[in-house]
Design a protein around this motif. Structure first.
Motif, PDB file in Angstrom:
ATOM      1  N   ARG A   1      66.167  26.538  -6.217  1.00 53.95           N
ATOM      2  CA  ARG A   1      65.406  25.483  -6.880  1.00 53.95           C
ATOM      3  C   ARG A   1      66.121  24.157  -6.663  1.00 53.95           C
ATOM      4  O   ARG A   1      67.356  24.095  -6.674  1.00 53.95           O
ATOM      5  CB  ARG A   1      65.303  25.767  -8.389  1.00 53.95           C
ATOM      6  N   ARG A   2      65.340  23.109  -6.456  1.00 55.68           N
ATOM      7  CA  ARG A   2      65.880  21.759  -6.325  1.00 55.68           C
ATOM      8  C   ARG A   2      65.304  20.907  -7.437  1.00 55.68           C
ATOM      9  O   ARG A   2      64.101  20.918  -7.667  1.00 55.68           O
ATOM     10  CB  ARG A   2      65.547  21.181  -4.943  1.00 55.68           C
TER      11      ARG A   2
ATOM     12  N   TYR B   1      79.626  22.503 -10.534  1.00 57.12           N
ATOM     13  CA  TYR B   1      78.852  23.741 -10.548  1.00 57.12           C
ATOM     14  C   TYR B   1      79.258  24.567 -11.751  1.00 57.12           C
ATOM     15  O   TYR B   1      80.460  24.734 -12.031  1.00 57.12           O
ATOM     16  CB  TYR B   1      79.125  24.539  -9.269  1.00 57.12           C
TER      17      TYR B   1
ATOM     18  N   LEU C   1      75.446  20.446  -9.601  1.00 58.44           N
ATOM     19  CA  LEU C   1      75.097  19.045  -9.825  1.00 58.44           C
ATOM     20  C   LEU C   1      75.735  18.179  -8.745  1.00 58.44           C
ATOM     21  O   LEU C   1      76.909  18.350  -8.412  1.00 58.44           O
ATOM     22  CB  LEU C   1      75.628  18.614 -11.202  1.00 58.44           C
TER      23      LEU C   1
ATOM     24  N   PHE D   1      72.503  20.331 -18.297  1.00 56.08           N
ATOM     25  CA  PHE D   1      73.052  21.678 -18.214  1.00 56.08           C
ATOM     26  C   PHE D   1      72.555  22.579 -19.337  1.00 56.08           C
ATOM     27  O   PHE D   1      72.644  23.800 -19.225  1.00 56.08           O
ATOM     28  CB  PHE D   1      74.576  21.632 -18.167  1.00 56.08           C
TER      29      PHE D   1
ATOM     30  N   PRO E   1      75.372  27.575 -17.160  1.00 58.02           N
ATOM     31  CA  PRO E   1      75.293  26.185 -17.623  1.00 58.02           C
ATOM     32  C   PRO E   1      75.427  26.073 -19.130  1.00 58.02           C
ATOM     33  O   PRO E   1      74.842  26.854 -19.890  1.00 58.02           O
ATOM     34  CB  PRO E   1      73.907  25.740 -17.158  1.00 58.02           C
TER      35      PRO E   1
ATOM     36  N   ILE F   1      70.881  29.671  -6.788  1.00 56.30           N
ATOM     37  CA  ILE F   1      71.474  28.438  -7.312  1.00 56.30           C
ATOM     38  C   ILE F   1      70.431  27.329  -7.391  1.00 56.30           C
ATOM     39  O   ILE F   1      69.660  27.105  -6.459  1.00 56.30           O
ATOM     40  CB  ILE F   1      72.639  27.979  -6.411  1.00 56.30           C
ATOM     41  N   THR F   2      70.418  26.636  -8.517  1.00 51.35           N
ATOM     42  CA  THR F   2      69.664  25.389  -8.665  1.00 51.35           C
ATOM     43  C   THR F   2      70.580  24.236  -8.277  1.00 51.35           C
ATOM     44  O   THR F   2      71.722  24.171  -8.727  1.00 51.35           O
ATOM     45  CB  THR F   2      69.191  25.200 -10.115  1.00 51.35           C
TER      46      THR F   2
ATOM     47  N   VAL G   1      68.731  23.761 -17.897  1.00 45.40           N
ATOM     48  CA  VAL G   1      68.554  24.640 -16.734  1.00 45.40           C
ATOM     49  C   VAL G   1      68.979  26.067 -17.062  1.00 45.40           C
ATOM     50  O   VAL G   1      69.740  26.310 -17.992  1.00 45.40           O
ATOM     51  CB  VAL G   1      69.365  24.123 -15.528  1.00 45.40           C
TER      52      VAL G   1
ATOM     53  N   THR H   1      73.998  26.511 -11.540  1.00 48.33           N
ATOM     54  CA  THR H   1      73.508  25.165 -11.247  1.00 48.33           C
ATOM     55  C   THR H   1      74.609  24.302 -10.645  1.00 48.33           C
ATOM     56  O   THR H   1      75.719  24.233 -11.184  1.00 48.33           O
ATOM     57  CB  THR H   1      72.967  24.491 -12.522  1.00 48.33           C
TER      58      THR H   1
ATOM     59  N   ALA I   1      69.132  26.694  -1.559  1.00 50.19           N
ATOM     60  CA  ALA I   1      68.973  26.730  -3.014  1.00 50.19           C
ATOM     61  C   ALA I   1      67.679  27.433  -3.404  1.00 50.19           C
ATOM     62  O   ALA I   1      66.689  27.397  -2.672  1.00 50.19           O
ATOM     63  CB  ALA I   1      68.976  25.309  -3.577  1.00 50.19           C
TER      64      ALA I   1
ATOM     65  N   ALA J   1      70.845  20.223  -8.584  1.00 47.28           N
ATOM     66  CA  ALA J   1      70.289  19.090  -9.317  1.00 47.28           C
ATOM     67  C   ALA J   1      70.915  17.798  -8.823  1.00 47.28           C
ATOM     68  O   ALA J   1      72.143  17.686  -8.732  1.00 47.28           O
ATOM     69  CB  ALA J   1      70.539  19.251 -10.817  1.00 47.28           C
TER      70      ALA J   1
END
Length: 210
Positions: free
Chosen positions: A54-55, A136, A98, A89, A140, A5-6, A92, A96, A52, A8
């Motif tokens: 990725r951040r 989420y 948010l 969205f 995306p 999961i990213t 990415v 993801t 996560a 953001a």
């Protein structure tokens, strides 16, 4: 365990007169900016602790805040908030999550369901004021956000209906209060008394009474 999961964080540079303007005149514009910066710092700290892959900082501004080490930076586009979130969205890849910068009390437990069940199409975090503090999407797609009227009492309801209307299976996270007014700020500080946000609010409130 790290997920794919990213996460953001949507944020803007905390400049006087540009952030938390509804905290004035109870606070000075400079004080309101410092409170906003503390809110963002708490949010970034929580995101750093999440499992996560990725951040990402989705940023409107020039000077990056402290605490963004390990975050990729994507600068916001022009247009309304729905257009900007739609652009995020679209930019990415992969699942993801948010989150905004106005819920400094948000904790890992608040988004725990997302990490427990990332296979769900979407997770939606409603805000007390009728908006939403988190969203989420497993796949995306900015089309799910474009055209949703933002900053209204029914923004959250419209956004939720947009997701379900697209045939997505949507889970609901807990309702959180985001900080708009001084009353909101005081309530959030009481919920997270040891946060940077609460300390900044105490400092600025005392300073405003001098």
């Amino acid at each position: 365990m790290t997920t794919d999961i990213t996460v953001a964080v949507v944020a803007k540079e905390c400049l006087p007169g540009r952030v938390k303007t509804r905290l004035t005149p109870a606070l000075t514009p400079e004080g309101a900016a410092r409170v906003a910066a503390a809110s963002l710092a708490d949010t970034l700290a929580t995101v750093r602790a999440l499992p996560a892959a990725r951040r990402l900082l989705f940023f409107d501004g020039t000077v990056l805040p402290e605490g963004t080490e390990g975050f990729d930076v994507l600068h916001q586009t022009t247009g309304g908030l729905d257009e900007r979130l739609g652009a995020l969205f679209d930019a990415v890849d992969g699942p993801t999550l948010l989150v905004g910068m106005d819920t400094p009390q948000f904790s890992a437990a608040d988004v725990g369901p997302v990490f427990d069940d990332p296979s769900r199409d979407a997770w939606f975090g409603p805000a007390e004021d009728g908006g939403f503090w988190s969203l989420y999407l497993r796949e995306p797609d900015g089309a799910h956000l474009r055209g949703v009227p933002m900053s209204q009492e029914d923004t959250g309801a419209i956004q939720f209906a947009r997701l379900t209307g697209a045939g997505l299976g949507v889970g609901t996270l807990g309702v959180l209060l985001d900080v708009d007014t001084v009353s909101d700020a005081e309530r959030v500080a009481a919920l997270a008394p040891d946060s940077e946000f609460a300390e900044a609010l105490r400092t600025e409130t005392v300073g405003s009474l001098r």
